[in-house]
Structure formats: C-alpha cells, structure tokens
Design an enzyme around this catalytic site. Structure first.
Site, PDB file in Angstrom:
ATOM      1  CG  ASN A 158      -0.686   1.149  -1.385  1.00 43.44           C
ATOM      2  OD1 ASN A 158      -0.002   0.662  -0.915  1.00 43.44           O
ATOM      3  ND2 ASN A 158       0.058   2.154  -2.360  1.00 43.44           N
TER       4      ASN A 158
ATOM      5  CG  ASP B 277      -1.709   8.035 -17.303  1.00 44.21           C
ATOM      6  OD1 ASP B 277      -0.307   8.308 -17.325  1.00 44.21           O
ATOM      7  OD2 ASP B 277      -2.632   8.331 -16.073  1.00 44.21           O
TER       8      ASP B 277
ATOM      9  CG  HIS C 139      -2.853   6.080 -13.431  1.00 48.15           C
ATOM     10  ND1 HIS C 139      -1.920   6.851 -14.069  1.00 48.15           N
ATOM     11  CD2 HIS C 139      -1.901   5.654 -12.624  1.00 48.15           C
ATOM     12  CE1 HIS C 139      -0.470   7.093 -13.642  1.00 48.15           C
ATOM     13  NE2 HIS C 139      -0.829   6.799 -12.326  1.00 48.15           N
TER      14      HIS C 139
HETATM   15  P1  NAD Z   1       6.609   8.433  -1.472  1.00 50.77           P
HETATM   16  O1  NAD Z   1       6.711   6.939  -0.722  1.00 50.77           O
HETATM   17  O2  NAD Z   1       7.433   9.312  -1.321  1.00 50.77           O
HETATM   18  O3  NAD Z   1       5.592   8.876   0.291  1.00 50.77           O
HETATM   19  C1  NAD Z   1       4.640   8.406   0.417  1.00 50.77           C
HETATM   20  C2  NAD Z   1       4.062   8.992   1.274  1.00 50.77           C
HETATM   21  O4  NAD Z   1       2.376   8.606   2.522  1.00 50.77           O
HETATM   22  C3  NAD Z   1       4.948   8.252   2.841  1.00 50.77           C
HETATM   23  O5  NAD Z   1       5.955   9.663   3.655  1.00 50.77           O
HETATM   24  C4  NAD Z   1       4.978   7.830   3.299  1.00 50.77           C
HETATM   25  O6  NAD Z   1       5.466   7.607   5.206  1.00 50.77           O
HETATM   26  C5  NAD Z   1       3.098   8.307   3.844  1.00 50.77           C
HETATM   27  N1  NAD Z   1       1.847   6.728   3.977  1.00 50.77           N
HETATM   28  C6  NAD Z   1       1.996   5.663   4.135  1.00 50.77           C
HETATM   29  N2  NAD Z   1       1.173   5.416   4.205  1.00 50.77           N
HETATM   30  C7  NAD Z   1       0.242   6.282   5.022  1.00 50.77           C
HETATM   31  C8  NAD Z   1      -1.374   6.471   5.250  1.00 50.77           C
HETATM   32  N3  NAD Z   1      -1.524   4.861   5.761  1.00 50.77           N
HETATM   33  N4  NAD Z   1      -1.395   7.368   6.019  1.00 50.77           N
HETATM   34  C9  NAD Z   1      -0.493   8.858   5.533  1.00 50.77           C
HETATM   35  N5  NAD Z   1       0.666   8.306   4.505  1.00 50.77           N
HETATM   36  C10 NAD Z   1       1.307   7.980   4.274  1.00 50.77           C
HETATM   37  O7  NAD Z   1       5.379   8.231  -2.408  1.00 50.77           O
HETATM   38  P2  NAD Z   1       5.215   9.834  -3.845  1.00 50.77           P
HETATM   39  O8  NAD Z   1       6.608   9.429  -4.524  1.00 50.77           O
HETATM   40  O9  NAD Z   1       5.002  10.646  -2.562  1.00 50.77           O
HETATM   41  O10 NAD Z   1       3.738   8.514  -4.781  1.00 50.77           O
HETATM   42  C11 NAD Z   1       2.898   8.156  -4.113  1.00 50.77           C
HETATM   43  C12 NAD Z   1       2.208   7.563  -4.568  1.00 50.77           C
HETATM   44  O11 NAD Z   1       1.336   8.380  -5.088  1.00 50.77           O
HETATM   45  C13 NAD Z   1       2.780   6.336  -4.703  1.00 50.77           C
HETATM   46  O12 NAD Z   1       1.571   5.182  -4.267  1.00 50.77           O
HETATM   47  C14 NAD Z   1       2.602   6.100  -6.040  1.00 50.77           C
HETATM   48  O13 NAD Z   1       2.415   5.062  -6.746  1.00 50.77           O
HETATM   49  C15 NAD Z   1       1.644   7.399  -6.628  1.00 50.77           C
HETATM   50  N6  NAD Z   1       1.590   7.826  -8.084  1.00 50.77           N
HETATM   51  C16 NAD Z   1       0.598   8.061  -8.408  1.00 50.77           C
HETATM   52  C17 NAD Z   1       0.903   9.182  -9.832  1.00 50.77           C
HETATM   53  C18 NAD Z   1      -0.997   9.507 -10.325  1.00 50.77           C
HETATM   54  O14 NAD Z   1      -0.932   9.081 -11.527  1.00 50.77           O
HETATM   55  N7  NAD Z   1      -1.889   8.646  -9.716  1.00 50.77           N
HETATM   56  C19 NAD Z   1       1.800   9.515  -9.970  1.00 50.77           C
HETATM   57  C20 NAD Z   1       2.428   9.513  -9.050  1.00 50.77           C
HETATM   58  C21 NAD Z   1       2.813   8.877  -8.214  1.00 50.77           C
HETATM   59  C1  LMR Z   2       3.682   7.438 -12.799  1.00 52.68           C
HETATM   60  O1  LMR Z   2       2.472   7.221 -14.053  1.00 52.68           O
HETATM   61  O2  LMR Z   2       4.328   8.356 -12.810  1.00 52.68           O
HETATM   62  C2  LMR Z   2       2.820   6.365 -10.893  1.00 52.68           C
HETATM   63  O3  LMR Z   2       1.807   6.055 -11.904  1.00 52.68           O
HETATM   64  C3  LMR Z   2       3.921   6.323 -10.549  1.00 52.68           C
HETATM   65  C4  LMR Z   2       4.328   4.880 -10.570  1.00 52.68           C
HETATM   66  O4  LMR Z   2       3.625   3.925 -10.731  1.00 52.68           O
HETATM   67  O5  LMR Z   2       4.060   4.988 -12.728  1.00 52.68           O
END
Ligand code: NAD
Ligand code: LMR
Length: 543
Positions: A105, A159, A187
């Site tokens: 990423n 969190d 995180h």
């Molecule tokens: P997802 O796969 O459902 O969606 C990700 C989207 O990003 C996809 O539609 C994909 O096409 C798009 N994408 C990929 N590369 C891209 C780019 N270069 N530019 C624009 N779009 C792009 O995933 P999700 O469940 O929506 O999760 C997204 C991210 O958030 C993941 O990395 C996940 O680990 C993270 N996340 C973080 C937290 C947190 O607390 N920080 C919580 C949940 C998920």
């Molecule tokens: C979460 O905490 O739910 C997200 O960061 C997704 C993950 O990979 O744990």
C-alpha cells in the site's frame, strides 16, 4: 448557506467507501450546514462499481451533496481539495498483520501525496484509514511537504471507540457514559489502550468495573485483536465501524470535540517520550479545526508506550528503503546518482583543464609580451644611439669610423675565408699528387714484374724445347715419328696457357691490392681533414 467543501474519498467503491459516503453527504463529518462536493477516486477497474455508488448517492437526494466527481486520476480528485478520507488500499486477510500491507500500500500513498502537493489547497486536511494507517500517513505527509504536518492524521479512532464499546458493555451502561479513554501508539497489536484517566458516569473506570484482572487481560487483548476477530468472523475487514470511526474522527477534528478526549495518530513531537518522526496516537482535544495533545499520566505504561513507538520507527525505517516499494524507481534513482556523480567528476576535470589552459595561456602571453618588449627595447636602444650619434658634433667622424671599421672587418673575414679555401685546395692537390705518384710507382713495379715473369717464362720454354729435341733424337732411335721444333704438344700448350693465366691472375690481385691501399689512404686523409675542420669549428664556437 456555506460554500461547499471538496471532500476526497479514495477507494470509494470499497466496503468502507460504501458506508462512509452517505454519512459524509448527510453532514455527519463536516456539520449539518456544510455542503460537500464528493471527489471519488478509484482504480480504473473499479470505475464501473463506482458509477453504481454514484447513482445510489444521487438517489439518496442528500440536501448537502452539491456534486460528485468520479475519477481514476489523483490529480483530478485532489484538485482544490479541502479534506480527504484516504481509504483506498488493500485490506488485510486472515493470518496477516497490518504491517504486511506496508509494501503493497505504501506506493499508493506516495502517488497521492505527490498529487496533494501539486493540486490540493494548502489548508487541506487528510485522515488516513488505509492500513498500515500510521506509516501510510507518514508517506503521504512526506510527499506533500508544503502541507503542514499537523493537517495529517492516521485513524486510531476505531480502537478508541472499541475501548468505549467494551467498557460500556462490561459496565452495562451506554457508550456516552464512558469518557476520557484513549489509545496510544500504532494501529496494530502493539497499541496501548489507556483507561487510567477514564470515567464511567463520572467515576473511575477501575472502580466501576472492579475487575483489574479482566482489564489487564481479556479487555486489553480484545481491543488489540478486534480487527483480526472481525476478519475471522466476516471474512472481510471491519467496514461499518471503520467508516463510523472515520466520520467521528473527522467530525471532532473539524467541528470540535466538545472538550472530550479523542485518540488521533498525529506527528510525534517528543510528547509521551516519543521523538518527532512518526504518526503516533495520543489523547487529543479538538477545537476550531485544530487538535491539541492532552497530557495524561501514563508513566506506568512507559515501556508499552516505548514499544509501540519503536514499532513505528521500525516501519519508518523499512519505508525509507524505497526498494521495497518500487524497485524500478530505485534502480532509476541509483543510475541517476551514478550519472550525477560522473557528471560532477567530469565537470571538475574539465574545470581544472580549463584552469590549466588559462594559466598556460597567461604564461605564454606574458612570455611573448616580455620577448616583444625586450626586442623592441633593443631596437629602440639602437635607434636612440643612432640619433644620439647623429646629433653629436663628432657624429660624422664616428659614423664614418664605424663604417670603415665594419668594412675592414668584412674584408678581413673574406680574406680569411679565401685563405682557408686555398689551404684546403693545396692540401687536396698534394694528396692527389701523392696518390698519383704512388699509383705510377706501383704500375711501373707491376710492369717490371710482368716483364721479368715473361723473360723467365721464355727461358723456361727454351729449356723445355731443348729437352724435347733431345727426347726426339731418342725416339727417332726407337723409330717413332719426330716432333717439329716449333709445334708444342697439346699438353705443353695447355701448361703454357695455365701459366699465362696464373700470371694474369696475380697481376689482377696485385692491382686490386693496390686499389684497396689507395682507397685506405684516401679515407685516412678525409678523416684527418674532417678532424681538423671539427677542431676549427670548435675553436670558432669557443671564440
Ligand atoms: P476494500 O478492498 O473493500 O476497498 C478498498 C478499495 O480501494 C477498493 O475499491 C480498491 O479498488 C480501492 N483502491 C485500491 N487501490 C487504490 C488506489 N490506488 N486509489 C484509489 N482506490 C484504490 O477495503 P476496505 O474494507 O474498504 O478497507 C480499505 C482499507 O482500510 C484497508 O487497507 C483496510 O485494512 C483499512 N482499514 C483501516 C481501519 C483502521 O482502523 N485504520 C479499519 C478498517 C479498515
Ligand atoms: C481493523 O482494525 O478492523 C482494521 O484495521 C482492519 C484490520 O486489518 O484489522
């Protein structure tokens, strides 16, 4: 009505995107009176899905939604952007840790950071959700150096909310009864949920819960591993809770947290013992779009706080090695550095060469100038002397004397030359005479020798004839044919010719010997002559 703000949502066709977009459009993030224009960024293959999301949003008829732009170009998405939810990234799957996503990423945030730097507003604010959120946020901020670091934040609000949710469930109260919790650090599983300053309905959490063992054990473990547990249960990572946390975080940041403590991963500044350089989650209070770190007593958790900071610095170190993200760029960069070094070296070389040439040119110019001045000076002196002489009362006499002197010198030189030539001629003719005389003497000797040999041969022949006539008498007595006196036998004729030949050969040898002697004599004379000339010229030079 306020002017609409441009809000970017990356990964808008994903799970979180699907949950977050209605909330933004409804005013949950920026306030109920703040219209928004959604700038939705996706990768090209997801544009069709994004089109479907756009249709649904239109169908919701949100009053605050003043426009939607769908694109796969970051430069279009971030153009004049005010805020962004950076969600677009690959989510982790079961069995992975969030840091496993770093290599995958990080490149996304590099490109988006560069686009922000170029086209976003300088007041732009970004919340990074895509994992690993803290380090992705660092990459984003580093690639947009003209945007203040305080305008970037990584999401740990999920969190934070999970901590509240667990305590409320355990205490049998509503989440709004729980206040003052926070989460420190990354995180990731190293995060530190902190409840020492938290209260439930105004009372200390530990007092209300009354179970320290649960707090130290199950509670902390649940918070740290909640993401993984959701992935295990759903087969997908958290989405609705993540979208909600992102809305909460952005809302409190922009609209204020009303004096409540919230967790935000912001650029570390030395507070809580974490040096500057990583996006580290700390307790904050927000007002007028700015956050402020709240100082709590976390000295008992110092080791855990340091451990999670160390993990972030490790991720940062990995990130700095650009090879992980983009080997092609790394190669190009390495080649560029090599070329740059070569160019610099050749620049130095050509510079020093030019300097050397300049020095040399100066020296030559100086020498030429000196030479010219000298010769000019000489001529000038001569002219000066002549003028002086001409002006002098004795000038005429002196000049005449000088001229006469010159003439005499010239004449003397000529005479000497002639004398020398005459001497050489005399020597030469003397030599020639000697050679001639010697040759004549030799020739006479030769003639004399030849005459003597001829005489001897005549004597021999006469003696032979005599002995032959004696033999013929004897033969006549024996009855054989008598030989004529003047006709020699073939044997004697042959013998005579042989002797004549031998004599002739001897003469030739003698002549050759004399010729050699003459040549030797000539050579010696020439050598002597050269030697003398050399001496003469040597003495002349000395003179
Ligand atoms: P997802 O796969 O459902 O969606 C990700 C989207 O990003 C996809 O539609 C994909 O096409 C798009 N994408 C990929 N590369 C891209 C780019 N270069 N530019 C624009 N779009 C792009 O995933 P999700 O469940 O929506 O999760 C997204 C991210 O958030 C993941 O990395 C996940 O680990 C993270 N996340 C973080 C937290 C947190 O607390 N920080 C919580 C949940 C998920
Ligand atoms: C979460 O905490 O739910 C997200 O960061 C997704 C993950 O990979 O744990």
């Amino acid at each position: 009505m306020k002017d609409p703000v441009r809000v970017v949502v990356t990964g808008a066709a994903g799970q979180i995107g699907y949950s977050i977009l209605p909330r933004i459009s409804k005013g949950d993030a920026f306030g109920p009176d703040q219209p928004v224009i959604l700038m939705l960024l996706e990768i090209t293959p997801a544009l069709t899905a994004l089109k479907g999301v756009e249709m649904e949003l239109i169908d919701c008829a949100f009053p605050l939604l003043h426009g939607i732009v769908c694109t796969d170009d970051p430069m279009v998405a971030f153009k004049d952007a005010d805020y962004a939810f950076l969600v677009g990234a690959f989510p982790r799957k079961a069995g992975m840790v969030r840091a496993d996503l770093l290599a995958k990423n990080a490149g996304i945030f590099k490109v988006q950071g560069a686009a922000i730097e170029k086209v976003a507003k300088k007041t732009f604010k970004a919340l990074v959700v895509g994992n690993p959120a803290n380090t992705n946020c660092l990459i984003l901020a580093e690639h947009a150096p003209s945007i203040p670091r305080k305008n970037f934040c990584a999401m740990t609000r999920l969190d934070h909310n999970r901590t509240i949710g667990q305590l409320a469930t355990r205490a049998g109260c509503t989440p709004s009864d729980v206040e003052g919790v926070c989460v420190f650090g990354n995180h990731s599983a190293s995060m530190v949920p902190f409840i020492e300053a938290a209260t439930i309905k105004g009372k200390p959490v530990r007092e209300v819960i009354g179970d320290d063992e649960w707090i130290a054990g199950e509670f902390i473990k649940t918070i740290k591993t909640r993401g993984g547990a959701i992935i295990k249960a759903r087969g997908l990572s958290s989405a609705c809770s993540a979208a909600n946390a992102a809305i909460d975080c952005m809302h409190d940041w922009i609209c204020g947290s009303d004096g409540k403590i919230v967790s935000m991963a912001i650029m570390s500044s030395g507070k809580y013992g974490v040096p500057e350089g990583v996006f580290y989650s700390v307790p904050c209070k927000c007002k007028d779009g700015e956050w402020e770190v709240v100082e709590l007593d976390a000295s008992k958790q110092a080791d855990a706080l340091k451990a999670t900071a160390d993990e972030l610095f490790d991720e940062r170190k990995t990130r700095l090695s650009d090879y992980i993200f983009d080997p092609m760029i790394a190669d190009a960069r390495r080649e560029f550095h090599v070329l740059k070094a070569r160019m610099e070296t050749s620049k130095i070389i050509s510079k020093s060469f030019a300097e050397r040439m300049e020095i040399r040119k100066n020296i030559v110019t100086k020498q030429r100038k000196e030479f010219w001045e000298k010769s000019h000076h000489k001529d000038e002196m001569k002219k000066k002397w002549k003028r002086k002489m001409e002006k002098s009362p004795f000038a005429v006499d002196l000049v005449a004397d000088q001229e006469r002197l010159d003439e005499e010198m010239k004449f003397q030189k000529l005479m000497e030359k002639r004398k020398k030539r005459a001497e050489t001629m005399r020597k030469k003719s003397l030599e020639q005479r000697i050679v001639r005389e010697t040759a004549q003497k030799h020739a006479q000797d030769l003639i004399r020798k030849r005459q003597r040999r001829e005489r001897e041969r005549a004597h021999k022949n006469a003696a032979l004839k005599r002995s032959k006539s004696a033999g013929s008498v004897a033969r006549r007595k024996r009855g054989s044919r008598p030989p004529t006196a003047d006709v020699l036998s073939p044997y004697h004729q042959l013998e005579e010719r042989r002797q004549a030949m031998r004599a002739h050969m001897e003469d030739l040898h003698e002549l050759a010997r004399q010729k050699l002697q003459l040549q030797e004599l000539k050579r010696r004379r020439m050598m002597e002559e050269q030697h003398k000339q050399h001496d003469y010229s040597g003495s002349y030079r000395k003179f």
